[in-house]
Design an enzyme around this catalytic site. Structure first.
Site: not given
Ligand code: PEP
Ligand code: MG
Length: 602
Positions: A207, A314, A350, A456, A479-480, A490, A527
């Site tokens: 993040h 977020r 979210r 995710e 991402n997750d 990550r 996203c």
């Molecule tokens: C993700 O996990 O891809 C996502 C968009 O949420 P975050 O990056 O805030 O965990």
């Molecule tokens: Mg996520």
């Protein structure tokens, strides 16, 4: 991957360090090194009327430190009896020190009489008491001095759980160098003062990296020993694209980068012309291009690039860098500002997604256990699990969202869903809060906002059919999803090279989810960070995705890619790609497809 220095010439001559370039751009400035091992204690004078609040802050930090020590005592009981006894005595002595000893009394006095902030008051007290002990030249007393220091440092850490004061006051033109930066720290950086940052730790999709991209601040993560080898004041160049940090650049290198910076500006200007043209493919398919937002200040960026909506807000960032969690009214005002700022374009809010690398100490009061003490934060109480476990926290946020929904179109998005029962429970909470507000005649939208889920977690993707039946939309968080599918953190630079969203397993989960969405006729967006990478655009569109959400600075180049491709061709290529077993081969096929696209941008 930790990267080593490429050479070690004498100090003062040009040196180049290689790391992970996570946010593009070039910064020419001066290093400001934050020594994380001994956090620089903020020191400032407080107003006379703030003394009581500062004493209260110290009191709360003392209570929290005592709670930590009591927990340690419980843990110590699991040790062999002799060790448990020894450690028990030590912890008792430290606990006593927190119960009104000279350490606390002196710190209180410094706050009251000198109007020092609590951190500086504790720091000064540690120095005074432990110096006294060490001058006595006695091993036993020296150890007592260590106890004072340990307890004092713990207190300072508790007081600085939100290190916002230090980072807010960086000198203009700084390039911040730190061992690690949390996402909350990063959110504090003022892009007008901080030209870029580099850290020793952190992965490409952490993040912290995401925040850097959305702030538009060039950044490099994962350079070993950075804090030790750089000094505040060193002239440096940071190339966030190539992941290169150049210390003491020669005049030639500097000139080369200045030219590069000018070219980048030109490129940004060229892309800015895409602001008002639609995101339509060559064969006429419209693709929704939205932005991810973390902070209200990102709204400007959303307008600059002509975003059609907010695909991911977020909200957890509202809970960071503060002592107390925002109440319902503050959350409502924040959301209302975003909704009104988007002028009627839809905003996907979210619900709070703390946990993992996103921590919000201000929530400790409400949730009791500090999240960072979870044995495995990535798999613990995070996202919707936290909201459902703390109905007051959840209801407060839902009330703020529903009230804000009276001002413009909102969608509610649930993070980290892994079970259908969580969607049911969340929907019940939304309905309950809606009814309660309605009884109180609070202005509300006529209908409940759509309720969607983040996909995710691999288990959620694999049960996408069931989830689609109970959800109004999907947002795929790649991402997750990548992290959990491949078991690659990550945020860990040592495994960053293995973090691969083009892995066929990840792509199959995306495909599976998109198809479930199509069957149930619910919108599916992506996203995660790949949505903002034009390399992925043909593949995602080819897999059936029609909505992408990304950090604002990425949107123009993704729009350019959308406008340069035919969806029919992209679907054909996606089919070939989905037959492949190897991520490298998939990358080659994708790059080959892109290389043969024309450039039909504006
Ligand atoms: C993700 O996990 O891809 C996502 C968009 O949420 P975050 O990056 O805030 O965990
Ligand atoms: Mg996520």
């Amino acid at each position: 991957m930790k990267n080593d220095r490429t050479d070690a010439p004498p100090p003062g001559s040009e040196r180049v360090y290689q790391g992970l370039g996570v946010a593009p751009g070039i910064a020419l400035g001066t290093a400001w090194v934050s020594d994380d091992t001994a956090p620089s204690t903020p020191e400032y004078l407080i107003e006379p009327e703030a003394v009581a609040a500062e004493l209260q802050r110290l009191k709360e930090a003392v209570a929290f430190a005592a709670k930590q020590l009591r927990k340690l005592k419980v843990k110590a009981q699991a040790l062999p009896p002799a060790a448990a006894e020894e450690l028990g005595y030590l912890l008792d002595a430290r606990l006593q020190m927190l119960a009104g000893s000279r350490l606390i009394r002196t710190a209180e006095k410094l706050i009251t009489e000198l109007r020092l902030n609590a951190e500086a008051a504790v720091r000064a007290t540690i120095a005074e008491i432990s110096d006294g002990f060490s001058r006595m030249n006695d091993a036993y007393l020296a150890a007592r001095g260590d106890d004072v220091r340990e307890v004092g440092e713990r207190l300072i850490r508790c007081l600085m759980a939100t290190p916002y004061v230090a980072l807010k006051h960086l000198p203009e033109g700084s390039i911040l160098i730190a061992a690690d930066l949390t996402p909350a720290d990063t959110a504090l950086l003022d892009p007008k003062l901080v030209l870029g940052f580099a850290t020793e730790q952190g992965g490409k999709e952490s993040h912290t990296a995401i925040m850097a991209r959305s702030l538009g601040v060039p950044a490099i993560l994962g350079i070993a020993d950075l804090v030790t080898v750089l000094k505040t004041g060193d002239p440096i160049i940071l190339d966030g694209h190539a992941g290169k940090l150049i210390v003491h650049p020669t005049p030639e290198t500097r000139a080369q980068y200045e030219a590069g910076e000018a070219a980048l500006k030109q490129e940004r200007k060229r892309l800015s012309r895409l602001r008002d043209v639609p995101g339509v493919t060559l064969d006429g398919f419209t693709i929704g291009l939205n932005v991810n937002l973390e902070l209200p200040r990102d709204l400007d960026g959303a307008h600059t690039v002509g975003a059609e909506g907010v695909g991911l807000l977020r909200t957890e960032f509202l809970y960071m860098n503060r002592d107390a969690a925002p109440d319902e009214d503050e959350q409502y005002e924040f959301l209302r500002a975003v909704i009104e700022g988007m002028d009627g374009r839809p905003v996907t809010v979210r619900t709070i997604d703390v946990g993992g690398d996103k921590l919000a100490p201000a929530l400790r009061e409400q949730i009791g256990e500090p999240l960072e003490e979870s044995p495995n934060p990535a798999l613990g109480v995070r996202g919707v699990r936290l909201s459902l476990a703390h109905p007051r926290l959840f209801d407060t946020q839902l009330a703020a969202i529903l009230r804000a929904a009276a001002h413009g179109p909102i969608r509610i998005l649930l993070p980290m869903i892994s079970q259908i029962s969580e969607v049911h429970a969340a929907r019940e909470a939304v309905e309950r809060v809606y009814k309660r507000l309605k009884r109180r005649k609070v202005p509300l939208p006529e209908k409940l906002p759509p309720l969607g889920v983040m996909i995710e977690v691999p288990g959620a993707a694999l049960s996408a059919d069931g989830l689609a039946a109970v959800s109004d939309f999907f947002a795929i968080g790649t991402n997750d999803l990548t992290m959990y599918t491949l078991a690659i953190d990550r945020g860990d630079e040592r495994v960053a090279a293995l973090y691969e969203p083009l892995h066929p397993a990840v792509l199959r989960l995306i495909q599976f989810t998109v198809e479930a969405g199509l069957r149930y006729r619910i919108p599916v967006s992506i996203c995660g960070e790949i949505a903002g990478d034009p390399r992925f655009t043909p593949l995602l569109l080819g897999l059936g995705v029609r909505e992408l959400s990304m950090s604002a600075p990425k949107l123009p180049s993704v729009k350019e890619r959308v406008r340069a491709l035919s969806l029919t061709e992209a679907s054909r290529r996606a089919r070939t790609i989905m037959d492949q077993a190897d991520a490298k081969r998939i990358g080659e096929l994708l790059d080959d497809f892109i290389a043969n696209l024309g450039s039909h941008s504006v």
